[in-house]
Design an enzyme around this catalytic site. Structure first.
Site, mmCIF file in Angstrom:
data_model
loop_
_atom_site.group_PDB
_atom_site.id
_atom_site.type_symbol
_atom_site.label_atom_id
_atom_site.label_comp_id
_atom_site.label_asym_id
_atom_site.label_seq_id
_atom_site.Cartn_x
_atom_site.Cartn_y
_atom_site.Cartn_z
ATOM 1 N N HIS A 65 0.829 -1.215 0.000
ATOM 2 C CA HIS A 65 0.000 0.000 0.000
ATOM 3 C C HIS A 65 0.861 1.262 0.000
ATOM 4 O O HIS A 65 1.407 1.663 1.033
ATOM 5 C CB HIS A 65 -0.930 -0.013 1.227
ATOM 6 C CG HIS A 65 -1.999 1.037 1.185
ATOM 7 N ND1 HIS A 65 -3.298 0.767 0.794
ATOM 8 C CD2 HIS A 65 -1.969 2.364 1.464
ATOM 9 C CE1 HIS A 65 -4.009 1.878 0.853
ATOM 10 N NE2 HIS A 65 -3.229 2.877 1.259
ATOM 11 N N HIS A 67 1.107 5.414 -2.042
ATOM 12 C CA HIS A 67 0.444 6.435 -2.875
ATOM 13 C C HIS A 67 1.573 7.265 -3.492
ATOM 14 O O HIS A 67 1.904 8.347 -2.989
ATOM 15 C CB HIS A 67 -0.442 7.362 -2.030
ATOM 16 C CG HIS A 67 -1.601 6.703 -1.349
ATOM 17 N ND1 HIS A 67 -2.864 6.707 -1.873
ATOM 18 C CD2 HIS A 67 -1.693 6.041 -0.171
ATOM 19 C CE1 HIS A 67 -3.695 6.077 -1.051
ATOM 20 N NE2 HIS A 67 -3.002 5.660 -0.003
ATOM 21 N N GLU A 145 -7.866 3.653 -8.455
ATOM 22 C CA GLU A 145 -8.801 4.077 -7.404
ATOM 23 C C GLU A 145 -10.105 4.644 -7.971
ATOM 24 O O GLU A 145 -10.089 5.342 -8.983
ATOM 25 C CB GLU A 145 -8.120 5.155 -6.552
ATOM 26 C CG GLU A 145 -8.968 5.689 -5.408
ATOM 27 C CD GLU A 145 -8.201 6.707 -4.573
ATOM 28 O OE1 GLU A 145 -7.725 6.341 -3.497
ATOM 29 O OE2 GLU A 145 -8.069 7.876 -5.008
ATOM 30 N N HIS A 183 -12.002 3.492 -2.685
ATOM 31 C CA HIS A 183 -11.263 4.278 -1.692
ATOM 32 C C HIS A 183 -11.663 3.979 -0.249
ATOM 33 O O HIS A 183 -10.831 3.584 0.557
ATOM 34 C CB HIS A 183 -11.351 5.790 -1.984
ATOM 35 C CG HIS A 183 -10.603 6.580 -0.942
ATOM 36 N ND1 HIS A 183 -11.227 7.230 0.087
ATOM 37 C CD2 HIS A 183 -9.284 6.773 -0.725
ATOM 38 C CE1 HIS A 183 -10.323 7.804 0.874
ATOM 39 N NE2 HIS A 183 -9.136 7.533 0.388
ATOM 40 N N HIS A 210 -9.575 1.376 1.885
ATOM 41 C CA HIS A 210 -9.256 1.918 3.214
ATOM 42 C C HIS A 210 -10.472 1.651 4.103
ATOM 43 O O HIS A 210 -11.604 1.866 3.680
ATOM 44 C CB HIS A 210 -9.035 3.432 3.159
ATOM 45 C CG HIS A 210 -7.865 3.855 2.333
ATOM 46 N ND1 HIS A 210 -7.949 4.103 0.988
ATOM 47 C CD2 HIS A 210 -6.568 4.085 2.681
ATOM 48 C CE1 HIS A 210 -6.760 4.474 0.533
ATOM 49 N NE2 HIS A 210 -5.902 4.469 1.536
ATOM 50 N N GLU A 213 -10.299 3.838 9.547
ATOM 51 C CA GLU A 213 -9.004 4.453 9.815
ATOM 52 C C GLU A 213 -9.078 5.448 10.973
ATOM 53 O O GLU A 213 -8.073 5.699 11.636
ATOM 54 C CB GLU A 213 -8.557 5.161 8.526
ATOM 55 C CG GLU A 213 -7.250 5.873 8.605
ATOM 56 C CD GLU A 213 -6.819 6.428 7.252
ATOM 57 O OE1 GLU A 213 -7.637 6.429 6.309
ATOM 58 O OE2 GLU A 213 -5.664 6.860 7.153
ATOM 59 N N ASP A 310 1.967 2.878 3.525
ATOM 60 C CA ASP A 310 1.113 3.969 3.065
ATOM 61 C C ASP A 310 1.993 4.917 2.233
ATOM 62 O O ASP A 310 3.155 4.607 1.967
ATOM 63 C CB ASP A 310 0.442 4.693 4.240
ATOM 64 C CG ASP A 310 -0.993 5.125 3.886
ATOM 65 O OD1 ASP A 310 -1.299 5.245 2.691
ATOM 66 O OD2 ASP A 310 -1.795 5.338 4.815
HETATM 67 O O1 MCF Z 1 -3.936 5.981 3.338
HETATM 68 C C1 MCF Z 1 -3.868 7.374 3.485
HETATM 69 C C2 MCF Z 1 -4.956 7.818 4.420
HETATM 70 N N1 MCF Z 1 -6.280 7.372 4.043
HETATM 71 C C3 MCF Z 1 -6.883 7.677 2.846
HETATM 72 N N2 MCF Z 1 -6.351 8.086 1.741
HETATM 73 C C4 MCF Z 1 -5.091 8.360 1.408
HETATM 74 C C5 MCF Z 1 -3.937 8.085 2.164
HETATM 75 N N3 MCF Z 1 -2.888 8.617 1.553
HETATM 76 C C6 MCF Z 1 -3.310 9.175 0.428
HETATM 77 N N4 MCF Z 1 -4.641 9.020 0.325
HETATM 78 C C7 MCF Z 1 -5.397 9.554 -0.842
HETATM 79 C C8 MCF Z 1 -6.503 8.697 -1.335
HETATM 80 O O2 MCF Z 1 -6.063 7.693 -2.204
HETATM 81 O O3 MCF Z 1 -5.993 10.755 -0.437
HETATM 82 C C9 MCF Z 1 -7.160 10.968 -1.170
HETATM 83 C C10 MCF Z 1 -7.422 9.711 -1.981
HETATM 84 O O4 MCF Z 1 -7.116 9.903 -3.313
HETATM 85 C C11 MCF Z 1 -8.231 11.294 -0.186
HETATM 86 S S1 MCF Z 1 -9.737 11.785 -0.930
HETATM 87 C C12 MCF Z 1 -10.990 11.355 0.159
HETATM 88 FE FE FE Z 2 -3.709 4.785 1.814
#
Ligand code: MCF
Ligand code: FE
Length: 405
Positions: A65, A67, A145, A183, A210, A213, A310
């Site tokens: 996981h 990003h 996503e 998401h 996710h 959290e 993450d």
């Molecule tokens: O895992 C972490 C925290 N939880 C959720 N989303 C994200 C994380 N890091 C990046 N994200 C991205 C997610 O993929 O942030 C955006 C999304 O594109 C949040 S939009 C609700």
């Molecule tokens: Fe994430």
């Protein structure tokens, strides 16, 4: 065919066997292993790679996981509370994505490889990480996503997702595997979520999501007063939760899924032990969640629990070694040396099982993905913990039998 020897080999099997002065015969896959002399006799034509004394070989780490599109973050985001972080992400995400050029993403993948990671589960929000992921020598599971709460936008959200998925599908090969990411329960409406799950099932892809959290998310899903309402009302007027904890999980029935975070899960029996797993992101949870996964309870439930970093949106490093060290610090209810071994499995064998690939173990027939580290003389009983405490950079990395470092 090759033959690689190391002073110590962590097999990463259930018994946590450690082989001493053994060699592995491999091409794309692991063919055989045994003591160095007998292996040299058995495979006289294999090219011999002698890692010599003070070397440790283990299956390459799997970080399921990340990003990478958020790789440019350093001073941009706010931490300490999930909604504060989310607000900062919403404000900065376009800009951060703009700054995460191909070069920066490739640099970060390279850094991950240098820390011993062979396989990456990349959550792709925009598709701007595609080229770098395809270009790199890493094994990538590319989770396209989908998110959206406002039903009026569903058709355009589906269209955009399909476009990104099909684009990624054009590059599918043994080391680049397109997949689907829903998401989260607070950022999806039922129609979009069902569309994505049905799509994943039809295309037989892996799924990532996710889940639970933050406390805000838990309260929101349980229809209790939560700050999520005012946050979501900004996107979609008079919002109501689209799922309960249970109804969200039901979506993933009969679907292999990696659930990330799960910090506020109380009952782990609602998951499917055969198809579901949890990606535990300790560092990220410290920054956003005000809590951490109940690791002892989660493992006791029989569910597959593994580690992930993450993104740099909620971590300072994408190195699984740094994440292992963060985990050593926080799970204080577990015996330190036992925890060290558990954590190594949670970075190798366990995520391999989650993604259902023949990886993460030194086992005949499995993919030849492994990393070699330089260590120092050490009692065998202290080896694993001292390795986690000291290791920074892999000396060698093989992915599908190919030397990447
Ligand atoms: O895992 C972490 C925290 N939880 C959720 N989303 C994200 C994380 N890091 C990046 N994200 C991205 C997610 O993929 O942030 C955006 C999304 O594109 C949040 S939009 C609700
Ligand atoms: Fe994430």
């Amino acid at each position: 065919m090759f033959l690689i020897s190391a002073e110590f080999i962590l097999k990463c099997d259930d018994e946590f066997n450690i082989l001493k002065n053994n060699a592995i015969a491999f091409d794309k896959n692991i063919i055989d292993y045994g003591d160095v002399k007998s292996m040299q006799k058995k495979y006289p034509n294999a090219e011999f790679i002698d890692c010599k004394k003070n070397s440790l070989l283990l299956p390459a780490f799997i970080n399921p996981h990340t990003h990478l599109e958020f790789s440019a973050n350093s001073y941009d985001l706010s931490y300490g509370d999930f909604l504060i972080w989310l607000n900062s992400v919403m404000k900065k995400r376009e800009n951060l994505n703009e700054k995460a050029k191909e070069e920066l993403i490739l640099k970060n993948i390279r850094l991950m490889q240098e820390s011993g990671t062979g396989t990456i589960g990349e959550i792709s929000s925009f598709g701007s990480d595609l080229k770098a992921c395809v270009k790199s020598s890493a094994r990538i599971i590319f989770f396209n996503e989908i998110l959206g709460v406002n039903k009026d936008l569903n058709e355009s959200k589906k269209e955009d997702f399909l476009k990104r998925f099909h684009k990624s599908k054009e590059y599918e090969n043994e080391l680049f595997i397109p997949a689907v990411s829903l998401h989260s329960p607070y950022s999806l409406n039922l129609d979009l979520a069902k569309f994505a799950i049905n799509f994943a099932k039809k295309n037989k892809t892996l799924v990532s999501t996710h889940f639970l959290e933050s406390k805000h998310e838990k309260l929101w899903l349980n229809n209790t007063k939560s700050k999520f309402k005012s946050w979501l009302d900004k996107i979609s007027k008079d919002s109501k939760p689209n799922f309960s904890e249970k109804s969200f999980l039901e979506l993933f029935k009969a679907q292999r899924t990696l659930f990330t975070h799960c910090v506020f899960v109380d009952d782990f029996s609602n998951f499917d032990k055969n198809l579901h797993s949890i990606s535990h992101c300790a560092f990220s949870n410290r920054l956003l969640s005000k809590n951490t996964l109940k690791l002892k309870k989660a493992i006791k439930s029989g569910l597959n629990i593994h580690l992930a970093t993450d993104g740099l949106s909620s971590n300072i490093s994408l190195s699984m070694l740094d994440e292992l060290r963060a985990n050593l610090l926080i799970h204080r209810d577990l015996d330190l040396k036992k925890l060290a071994k558990m954590l190594i499995l949670m970075a190798t064998q366990k995520p391999a099982k989650a993604i259902n690939m023949n990886l993460g173990e030194i086992k005949k027939g499995f993919e030849a993905d492994f990393a070699v580290f330089r260590i120092q003389e050490c009692d065998k009983q202290d080896l694993v913990l001292n390795f986690i405490l000291n290791a920074k950079k892999a000396e060698k990395l093989y992915i599908k039998g190919k030397k990447c470092l």
